[in-house]
Design an enzyme around this catalytic site. Structure first.
Site, PDB file in Angstrom:
ATOM      1  N   ASN A 297      17.535 -29.581 -23.690  1.00  0.00           N
ATOM      2  CA  ASN A 297      17.110 -29.651 -25.084  1.00  0.00           C
ATOM      3  C   ASN A 297      17.052 -31.060 -25.648  1.00  0.00           C
ATOM      4  O   ASN A 297      16.712 -31.253 -26.818  1.00  0.00           O
ATOM      5  CB  ASN A 297      18.020 -28.786 -25.961  1.00  0.00           C
ATOM      6  CG  ASN A 297      18.014 -27.341 -25.523  1.00  0.00           C
ATOM      7  OD1 ASN A 297      19.049 -26.767 -25.221  1.00  0.00           O
ATOM      8  ND2 ASN A 297      16.835 -26.749 -25.450  1.00  0.00           N
TER       9      ASN A 297
ATOM     10  N   CYS B 108      19.093 -24.888 -18.374  1.00  0.00           N
ATOM     11  CA  CYS B 108      19.516 -25.568 -19.614  1.00  0.00           C
ATOM     12  C   CYS B 108      20.395 -26.783 -19.318  1.00  0.00           C
ATOM     13  O   CYS B 108      20.466 -27.705 -20.120  1.00  0.00           O
ATOM     14  CB  CYS B 108      20.324 -24.635 -20.499  1.00  0.00           C
ATOM     15  SG  CYS B 108      19.634 -23.009 -20.725  1.00  0.00           S
TER      16      CYS B 108
ATOM     17  N   ARG C 138      13.373 -21.561 -32.102  1.00  0.00           N
ATOM     18  CA  ARG C 138      13.896 -22.927 -32.264  1.00  0.00           C
ATOM     19  C   ARG C 138      12.756 -23.923 -32.531  1.00  0.00           C
ATOM     20  O   ARG C 138      12.776 -24.645 -33.506  1.00  0.00           O
ATOM     21  CB  ARG C 138      14.686 -23.345 -31.026  1.00  0.00           C
ATOM     22  CG  ARG C 138      15.962 -22.548 -30.787  1.00  0.00           C
ATOM     23  CD  ARG C 138      17.009 -22.842 -31.839  1.00  0.00           C
ATOM     24  NE  ARG C 138      18.250 -22.155 -31.562  1.00  0.00           N
ATOM     25  CZ  ARG C 138      19.227 -22.633 -30.801  1.00  0.00           C
ATOM     26  NH1 ARG C 138      19.119 -23.804 -30.234  1.00  0.00           N
ATOM     27  NH2 ARG C 138      20.331 -21.933 -30.627  1.00  0.00           N
TER      28      ARG C 138
ATOM     29  N   HIS D 225      15.040 -19.593 -26.328  1.00  0.00           N
ATOM     30  CA  HIS D 225      14.309 -20.719 -25.733  1.00  0.00           C
ATOM     31  C   HIS D 225      13.397 -20.166 -24.643  1.00  0.00           C
ATOM     32  O   HIS D 225      13.768 -19.206 -23.944  1.00  0.00           O
ATOM     33  CB  HIS D 225      15.270 -21.728 -25.071  1.00  0.00           C
ATOM     34  CG  HIS D 225      15.917 -22.690 -26.014  1.00  0.00           C
ATOM     35  ND1 HIS D 225      17.242 -23.062 -25.917  1.00  0.00           N
ATOM     36  CD2 HIS D 225      15.420 -23.404 -27.056  1.00  0.00           C
ATOM     37  CE1 HIS D 225      17.533 -23.938 -26.863  1.00  0.00           C
ATOM     38  NE2 HIS D 225      16.454 -24.156 -27.570  1.00  0.00           N
TER      39      HIS D 225
ATOM     40  N   ASN E  70      23.326 -18.918 -31.718  1.00  0.00           N
ATOM     41  CA  ASN E  70      22.528 -17.919 -30.997  1.00  0.00           C
ATOM     42  C   ASN E  70      23.447 -16.730 -30.733  1.00  0.00           C
ATOM     43  O   ASN E  70      24.669 -16.864 -30.820  1.00  0.00           O
ATOM     44  CB  ASN E  70      21.928 -18.519 -29.703  1.00  0.00           C
ATOM     45  CG  ASN E  70      22.964 -18.768 -28.633  1.00  0.00           C
ATOM     46  OD1 ASN E  70      23.706 -17.864 -28.235  1.00  0.00           O
ATOM     47  ND2 ASN E  70      23.056 -20.001 -28.146  1.00  0.00           N
TER      48      ASN E  70
HETATM   49  N1  ARG Z   1      24.445 -23.307 -27.288  1.00  0.00           N
HETATM   50  C1  ARG Z   1      23.196 -23.951 -27.009  1.00  0.00           C
HETATM   51  C2  ARG Z   1      22.239 -23.718 -28.171  1.00  0.00           C
HETATM   52  O1  ARG Z   1      22.283 -22.674 -28.767  1.00  0.00           O
HETATM   53  C3  ARG Z   1      22.622 -23.463 -25.733  1.00  0.00           C
HETATM   54  C4  ARG Z   1      21.342 -24.147 -25.325  1.00  0.00           C
HETATM   55  C5  ARG Z   1      20.679 -23.540 -24.130  1.00  0.00           C
HETATM   56  N2  ARG Z   1      19.582 -24.314 -23.729  1.00  0.00           N
HETATM   57  C6  ARG Z   1      18.414 -23.872 -23.201  1.00  0.00           C
HETATM   58  N3  ARG Z   1      17.577 -24.746 -22.766  1.00  0.00           N
HETATM   59  N4  ARG Z   1      18.102 -22.600 -23.213  1.00  0.00           N
HETATM   60  O2  ARG Z   1      21.444 -24.565 -28.514  1.00  0.00           O
END
Ligand code: ARG
Length: 275
Positions: A72, A266, A144, A173, A21
């Protein structure tokens, strides 16, 4: 009454190793941040517990530097757990570990997504928010998670959902661009959504946030009863609005996690959501 219950995964193996990301810059990671991340995580856990939330702790695995972003892992509702299928191979390595963790939590584990025989990416509570007032899920898709993820969510939990298309890679997200507050108000960052989705939520979401608040992860809050916990860069104006609405605010430093594109929401997975 059971307290609001969260899963958290200690970030012992957390660091920015790859870039999936726009927030992630592996070359800028400094090893001193490993310890900072653990301290910031401990502080978040303490704040949740002080607000009378219950935290169940699990541990991450070497080679899975993003496992602390437990939102996640999947979606948990009515004691059933729908496991995620990650969009990127970097995080697909986590899937087997989440199976084991969901087993240890004694969740009725479901993986209808796999049963369809197709790979439908779905990144759990990061992209799927339960709205207790409206008795429905909001699902973010397009970056995603896949729009088709609404079917396994419906089959698994028997609750309808509204899909919202996400269009800005910085807000990849749903939990980075929208937050359902405990009294039912919805905080959101309009430019993160496709305009059709935007007009749909406009009627329901009443608190648009500024670009600077959105970039400071203002929507990425954890609510424990009437306490809101978030990264400590939210504007004073928004904080005043939230206090007026009756919330207790607990800002905390989550800067190490922001380097990976995540903050308070998160780092937690709510385990006790139910009808
Ligand atoms: N580095 C992680 C990714 O890119 C961060 C996830 C963040 N999670 C969230 N629920 N927004 O997957």
């Amino acid at each position: 009454m059971t307290p609001p219950t969260f899963l958290m995964v200690r970030p012992d193996n957390f660091y920015v190793k790859y870039s999936i990301n726009p927030w992630m810059h592996p070359k800028e990671w400094q090893s001193s941040l490993n310890q900072t991340a653990i301290e910031q995580w401990e502080q978040l856990k303490t704040i949740i517990e002080n607000a009378e939330g219950k935290v169940i702790v699990e541990y991450d695995k070497p080679g899975c530097p993003d496992m602390c972003f437990v939102a996640n892992a999947g979606l948990v509702f009515n004691n059933r757990g729908l496991l995620s299928l990650f969009a990127y191979p970097e995080r697909q390595k986590e899937e087997a570990h989440w199976h084991d963790i969901f087993d240890r939590l004694h969740l009725t584990k479901v993986q209808d997504i796999l049963a369809t025989g197709r790979h439908i990416p779905f990144e759990g509570a990061g992209d799927c928010l339960w709205d207790a007032q409206r008795k429905m899920f909001w699902i973010g898709y397009g970056i995603r998670s896949d729009n088709e993820a609404k079917w396994p969510v419906l089959e698994t939990f028997g609750q309808s959902s509204v899909g919202l298309k996400l269009i800005d890679p910085l807000f990849y997200h749903l939990d980075m661009a929208m937050c359902i507050l405990p009294h039912g108000d919805i905080l959101w960052y309009p430019p993160a959504f496709e305009s059709i989705s935007g007009s749909w939520i406009k009627e329901r979401a009443n608190i648009p946030v500024s670009v600077s608040d959105a970039l400071a992860f203002a929507c990425n809050m954890v609510a424990v009863n009437d306490t809101l916990i978030f990264h400590n860069e939210m504007s004073e104006a928004l904080q005043v609005d939230l206090i007026r609405m009756g919330y207790t605010l607990r800002p905390t430093d989550l800067s190490a996690f922001i380097k990976s594109g995540g903050a308070a929401a998160c780092l937690t997975l709510r385990l006790d959501n139910t009808l």
